[in-house]
Design a protein around this motif. Structure first.
Motif, PDB file in Angstrom:
ATOM      1  N   ARG A 121       0.835  -1.208   0.000  1.00  0.00           N
ATOM      2  CA  ARG A 121       0.000   0.000   0.000  1.00  0.00           C
ATOM      3  C   ARG A 121       0.858   1.241   0.000  1.00  0.00           C
ATOM      4  O   ARG A 121       1.761   1.378   0.818  1.00  0.00           O
ATOM      5  N   TYR A 197      -4.344  -9.863  -3.463  1.00  0.00           N
ATOM      6  CA  TYR A 197      -4.561  -9.074  -2.249  1.00  0.00           C
ATOM      7  C   TYR A 197      -5.700  -9.650  -1.401  1.00  0.00           C
ATOM      8  O   TYR A 197      -5.500 -10.035  -0.248  1.00  0.00           O
ATOM      9  N   ASP A 258       6.383  -6.280   4.526  1.00  0.00           N
ATOM     10  CA  ASP A 258       5.208  -7.058   4.864  1.00  0.00           C
ATOM     11  C   ASP A 258       4.950  -8.320   4.040  1.00  0.00           C
ATOM     12  O   ASP A 258       5.611  -8.602   3.062  1.00  0.00           O
ATOM     13  N   ASP A 489      -1.618  -9.198  17.151  1.00  0.00           N
ATOM     14  CA  ASP A 489      -1.379  -7.927  16.463  1.00  0.00           C
ATOM     15  C   ASP A 489       0.125  -7.748  16.362  1.00  0.00           C
ATOM     16  O   ASP A 489       0.831  -7.898  17.371  1.00  0.00           O
TER      17      ASP A 489
HETATM   18  O1  LIG Z   1      -3.314  -2.153   3.765  1.00  0.00           O
HETATM   19  P1  LIG Z   1      -4.497  -2.784   4.419  1.00  0.00           P
HETATM   20  O2  LIG Z   1      -4.773  -4.141   3.874  1.00  0.00           O
HETATM   21  O3  LIG Z   1      -5.669  -1.882   4.416  1.00  0.00           O
HETATM   22  O4  LIG Z   1      -4.154  -2.996   5.954  1.00  0.00           O
HETATM   23  C1  LIG Z   1      -3.588  -1.986   6.771  1.00  0.00           C
HETATM   24  C2  LIG Z   1      -2.265  -2.444   7.338  1.00  0.00           C
HETATM   25  O5  LIG Z   1      -2.518  -3.474   8.284  1.00  0.00           O
HETATM   26  C3  LIG Z   1      -1.410  -4.163   8.831  1.00  0.00           C
HETATM   27  O6  LIG Z   1      -0.719  -3.364   9.781  1.00  0.00           O
HETATM   28  C4  LIG Z   1       0.297  -3.861  10.608  1.00  0.00           C
HETATM   29  O7  LIG Z   1       1.315  -2.892  10.709  1.00  0.00           O
HETATM   30  C5  LIG Z   1       1.374  -2.089  11.861  1.00  0.00           C
HETATM   31  C6  LIG Z   1       2.653  -1.273  11.809  1.00  0.00           C
HETATM   32  O8  LIG Z   1       3.775  -2.083  11.785  1.00  0.00           O
HETATM   33  C7  LIG Z   1       1.299  -2.927  13.133  1.00  0.00           C
HETATM   34  O9  LIG Z   1       1.310  -2.076  14.262  1.00  0.00           O
HETATM   35  C8  LIG Z   1       0.026  -3.743  13.104  1.00  0.00           C
HETATM   36  O10 LIG Z   1       0.007  -4.587  14.252  1.00  0.00           O
HETATM   37  C9  LIG Z   1      -0.086  -4.572  11.858  1.00  0.00           C
HETATM   38  O11 LIG Z   1      -1.372  -5.138  11.807  1.00  0.00           O
HETATM   39  C10 LIG Z   1      -0.540  -4.668   7.709  1.00  0.00           C
HETATM   40  O12 LIG Z   1       0.560  -5.361   8.188  1.00  0.00           O
HETATM   41  C11 LIG Z   1      -0.150  -3.571   6.743  1.00  0.00           C
HETATM   42  O13 LIG Z   1       0.597  -4.075   5.662  1.00  0.00           O
HETATM   43  C12 LIG Z   1      -1.408  -2.942   6.203  1.00  0.00           C
HETATM   44  O14 LIG Z   1      -1.074  -1.871   5.356  1.00  0.00           O
END
Ligand SMILES: O=P(O)(O)OC[C@H]1O[C@H](O[C@H]2O[C@H](CO)[C@@H](O)[C@H](O)[C@H]2O)[C@H](O)[C@@H](O)[C@@H]1O
Ligand SMILES: O=c1ccn([C@@H]2O[C@H](COP(=O)(O)OP(=O)(O)O)[C@@H](O)[C@H]2O)c(=O)[nH]1
Length: 921
Positions: A121, A197, A258, A489
């Motif tokens: 993203r 995705y 990621d 998380d």
């Molecule tokens: O891009 P999406 O599919 O809309 O999802 C949003 C993001 O979600 C996840 O976030 C993670 O990253 C955070 C920062 O490191 C962390 O604090 C959290 O616990 C995670 O869930 C996902 O990993 C991202 O790639 C997405 O963009």
């Protein structure tokens, strides 16, 4: 000049000035030094920024986080922040433009390191207006929030803009609009988005990495199957790799983010092995037992391992990853990372943070203060419990609502004095699991509100939408209790943001122990298990009733952490470590001998007349060891066996009149008898303590060292560990004892070995003249004086005498998977730097290795080996007269060695011996 090169230059000049004080040799020394320099650079930059507040503001214009006056979209169904200033998407306002230019100038002066951030993203998501123009919203989620805080680098973003664009004009215009934000789009068509995705990423990897298991094939929703989703995943990763290729300039750091991009490191390295590639996972990495269920488990791991540095939020996630690589791929896990044939992929924890200043400053803004007052008025007389989450199954929103219900049930006195505000930002709305979750949450909230609501109030305010940044800060600031109930998380940045906004209120954080943040904020928060509804309910009560002094103490602890572990620090540390990983790899490479060029070894062999081939046995002539430790090991016999494909070449070499073959092994006599009894060669068992030609009897080469008084106490210890370590075994030899755990669970074996070593070093034999040696999967105890190098002189003499050799030995090939202690055998044959006074060097007993460059030097005589060698022994067999070019010392499958050359595996040994055998008469 990039920061990287700045740092380098500084360290170089530091090094020049401080040569006498010593170079930063270890990784840690280098990283500490980098950190110092970074801090110094940062404080001098901070000084510069303060000169002009316009510049500071401008510095934030570059990417759309706090920079512009922004509001979050109120459109339900989107999870994006929207800029108020419509021009912003492509054309910043003139003030912003001026600030931006100032920032650019400043940045140019400082000349930051170029960083390519590649994430699924982009920080902005695009929406097409009716007139075809593009509008850019800040994307939601912790990854974007954290990366927006990174300002130390000249960053370019590569990623998906969240929209499918099929027409060329649209693509061109969006590319231009994004370029103004330093973003480069990767265009994914709808089918790929659906399969990659919504499918592979969010329906397979996401739940699996959060311990929710894999979906059944029939629940792969609208998408087809694992295989088609996996293919789309690889295809999408390829598109990201192509985009990186177009942007990449030499020296850039490429930081992949990621679970969406696990193939990217592999694709990038295939394209350019010199590219500095890091990969960071924002989610948990699950236990290897969970990862093992994934059909594509190995390919994903291998692709990630192509990176130079792999990062996780916590040590636990990293540990799980290393463990998956050892258990599933059979690779070696070390404290530094994962090793595969000498190549190290460094694995480490880099806990993410937030741009805390941004939140602290925002709370003080007049417009936020106004919002705070408005909210305080709205909830007067009621304590506010806050939840801010994407509407995701990992966030434990149903659990949160149920716990709140229980709290109300058990505490009627709180009924009209507390409210739960739940912001549930819609996310991944195309994925059926998320749609189901949305209905489930609505149903639970409706039921609770129906049960405890009154005509004028409801206990839960549930919002299916995102908030603008200032409203969010205001909400954080007025909150009494933040409630984070994630069932898993990666980190959870909401908890950090709450703490940053609580400078005056000092509210309480209730935090799930399954969020990565629990490891950093655990001491200040109330930790809960979200599955334990009663515990969460009572924690809500505890938080609401907490005395002010305790709240303050807890808050200070967390505040200190949040303000010192920022997103800037996180990124700088990661990039610095990535740069260092490259330095470290270069240093390591210098310790790895070059690969043996088989054709050269064969060529010298054919030109010589009296050749000696000295071969190790275990892991040299045996079948490659089973490293997977699962399937095959049960049927393996514990005794090592000669590889069948070596029988013929070995026999040919043994029968060659110009060649003498010696198998020199740590194994006992009977093992060598069983394997080589019918070959015509020399056997040296127990590291050369016993010798026989296969037609003759065994004799002791160093009888003075056969003293096993110590053996009983070691045997007891080995027995104890063998009983407690399934599938380990020990060998009681005549001059040594060996405990072997190569068929055991690798991690458990290693832990046991550590305990065992500890015990031996400090326990029963601590005062004996014994060596306790750690092999890759073994622990061996033997007399200090027993080494292969110590034995070889007597072995050689005996053979020369027995065979009546008169012609000079003009070719030596000495190879094996030898322990460091036994590598003295390589030095035995190594040509010495020619000495002016042979007599003086003949009395030297120091086993100094001559530099490898002295290859043309002439071997005059072997080194004296140790005090046990008599004066008469010190004189070399006169026939040993070896040109350096005809000497091939060769380690087998070891990463660091004093040998001249390396053969990576016993397969390469087979190849070499076959070639040599083909050149015998
Ligand atoms: O891009 P999406 O599919 O809309 O999802 C949003 C993001 O979600 C996840 O976030 C993670 O990253 C955070 C920062 O490191 C962390 O604090 C959290 O616990 C995670 O869930 C996902 O990993 C991202 O790639 C997405 O963009
Ligand atoms: O309406 C909102 C509410 C929250 N957030 C942001 O979303 C991020 C959530 O990150 P977290 O690490 O807590 O979880 P993730 O959503 O990444 O799994 C935080 O930075 C929030 O500020 C947002 O963009 N819009």
């Amino acid at each position: 000049m990039a920061i990287g090169s700045q740092v380098q230059e500084t360290s170089i000049s530091h090094n020049k000035n401080n040569l006498a004080l010593g170079l930063p040799r270890t990784r840690l020394e280098r990283l500490l030094r980098e950190r110092e320099i970074r801090k110094a650079t940062k404080s001098s930059n901070d000084g510069e920024v303060e000169v002009s507040s316009t510049q500071e503001h401008g510095a934030e214009v570059e990417l759309p986080s706090t920079q512009q006056q922004e509001s979050f979209s109120s459109d339900s169904g989107t999870s994006s922040r929207v800029f108020n200033d419509e021009q912003d998407s492509s054309e910043p306002t003139s003030k912003a433009r001026a600030s931006y230019d100032a920032c650019e100038r400043k940045e140019f002066q400082a000349s930051k390191q170029r960083l390519l951030v590649v994430a699924n993203r982009l920080p902005v998501s695009a929406v097409r207006r009716d007139d075809g123009s593009w509008h850019l919203n800040v994307s939601a989620g912790g990854l974007v929030s954290a990366l927006l805080g990174v300002k130390e680098f000249e960053t370019k973003w590569i990623g998906w803009a969240g929209v499918a664009v099929s027409d060329e004009i649209g693509r061109k215009e969006l590319t231009e609009a994004l370029a103004a934000k330093r973003c480069v789009p990767v265009f994914l068509d709808e089918e790929i988005v659906q399969q990659y995705y919504n499918g592979y990423c969010n329906n397979i990897l996401w739940p699996l990495f959060h311990y929710l298991g894999l979906p059944q094939e029939d629940r792969l929703a609208t998408t087809r199957s694992f295989q088609s989703q996996f293919d789309a995943y690889k295809k999408a990763n390829r598109l990201f790799a192509n985009a990186v290729k177009e942007q990449y300039e030499e020296g850039d750091v490429v930081w992949c983010h990621d679970y969406h991009l696990m193939f990217l490191p592999k694709y990038l390295k295939e394209e350019n092995s010199k590219m500095k590639v890091g990969w960071f996972l924002h989610t948990p990495f699950p236990s290897s037992e969970v990862h093992r269920t994934l059909p594509s488990r190995s390919e994903l791991l291998r692709s990630v391992l192509a990176a130079d540095l792999v990062g996780f939020h916590t040590y636990d996630y990293g540990r799980h990853f290393v463990s998956a690589c050892t258990r599933i791929l059979g690779l070696e896990g070390t404290p530094e990372g994962v090793e595969d044939q000498g190549k190290l992929t460094r694995v480490a924890a880099f806990p993410i943070g937030i741009d805390s200043d941004q939140f602290i400053k925002a709370v003080k803004l007049p417009q936020v203060q106004d919002l705070i007052k408005e909210l305080q008025g709205r909830f007067v007389g009621r304590k506010v419990v806050l939840g801010v989450d994407r509407l995701d199954m990992i966030k434990g929103i149903p659990q949160k609502a149920l716990a709140f219900e229980k709290f109300l049930e058990e505490n009627p006195n709180w009924h009209d004095k507390v409210v739960l505000l739940q912001i549930a930002v819609p996310t991944r709305t195309e994925v059926p699991e998320y749609q189901r979750l949305s209905s489930q949450v609505h149903e639970i909230v409706g039921r609770i509100n129906g049960r405890f609501g009154t005509l004028t109030t409801v206990p839960i305010h549930h919002l299916d939408r995102s908030l603008d940044f200032h409203s969010l800060c205001a909400l954080y600031a007025i909150t009494d209790v933040a409630l984070v109930t994630s069932i898993r998380d990666g980190m959870n940045l909401v908890s950090y943001e709450f703490v940053a906004c609580q400078a005056s209120k000092k509210g309480v954080l209730i935090l799930s122990e399954f969020a990565g943040a629990a490891q950093s904020l655990g001491a200040g928060a109330i930790l809960i298990n979200p599955w334990n509804v009663s515990e969460v309910a009572s924690s809500i009560g505890q938080a609401l009733d907490m005395p002010a002094d305790e709240r303050e103490k807890r808050h200070h602890h967390n505040f200190k952490h949040v303000t010192s572990h920022t997103s800037q620090e996180w990124a700088a540390t990661f990039v610095s470590e990535l740069n260092d990983t490259i330095v470290e790899a270069q240093l390591r490479r210098t310790q790895i001998p070059p690969p043996l060029r088989i054709e050269v070894a064969v060529d010298r062999f054919t030109c010589s007349n009296n050749r000696f081939i000295i071969l190790g046995f275990n892991a040299t002539l045996t079948e490659p060891g089973n490293t997977l430790g699962r399937k095959d090991s049960q049927i393996k016999v514990l005794e090592p066996k000669l590889r069948p494909d070596l029988q013929e070449p070995l026999r040919k070499l043994c029968n060659d009149p110009k060649t003498t073959v010696i198998v020199l092994s740590g194994s006992g006599r009977s093992v060598l008898d069983d394997n080589f009894g019918d070959y015509s060669l020399w056997l040296a068992a127990e590291n050369g303590m016993f010798l026989r030609v296969t037609t003759g009897d065994w004799m002791a080469t160093m009888p003075e060292n056969i003293n096993m008084d110590w053996a009983d106490s070691v045997k007891n210890v080995f027995e104890y560990f063998t009983e407690r370590t399934p599938r380990s075994h020990f060998e009681l030899r005549e001059t040594s004892l060996m405990w072997n755990y190569k068929y055991s669970d690798i991690e458990f074996g290693r832990l046991q070995a550590r305990d065992l070593l500890q015990h031996l070093w400090t326990g029963p034999i601590s005062n004996a003249s014994l060596d306790v040696l750690r092999g890759s999967r073994s622990v061996e105890v033997r007399s200090i004086s027993v080494t292969k190098g110590a034995a070889i002189d007597r072995i050689l003499r005996k053979i020369v005498q027995d065979k009546g050799i008169k012609d000079p030995i003009d070719y030596v090939l000495c190879m094996g998977h030898f322990l460091t202690k036994d590598e003295d055998i390589y030095r035995y044959f190594e040509p010495e730097v020619p000495s002016e006074t042979p007599s003086s060097s003949s009395s030297s007993s120091s086993p100094v290795t001559p530099p490898r460059t002295s290859r043309t030097a002439h071997l005059r005589r072997p080194r004296s080996m140790s005090s046990i060698v008599t004066e008469q022994d010190v004189r070399p067999p006169s026939v040993l007269d070896l040109q350096a070019d005809n000497y091939f010392s060769c380690t087998v499958a070891r990463e660091r060695s004093d040998s001249r050359y390396l053969l990576r595996s016993s397969d390469e040994v087979v190849e070499l011996l076959r070639e040599l055998a083909d050149h015998t008469v």
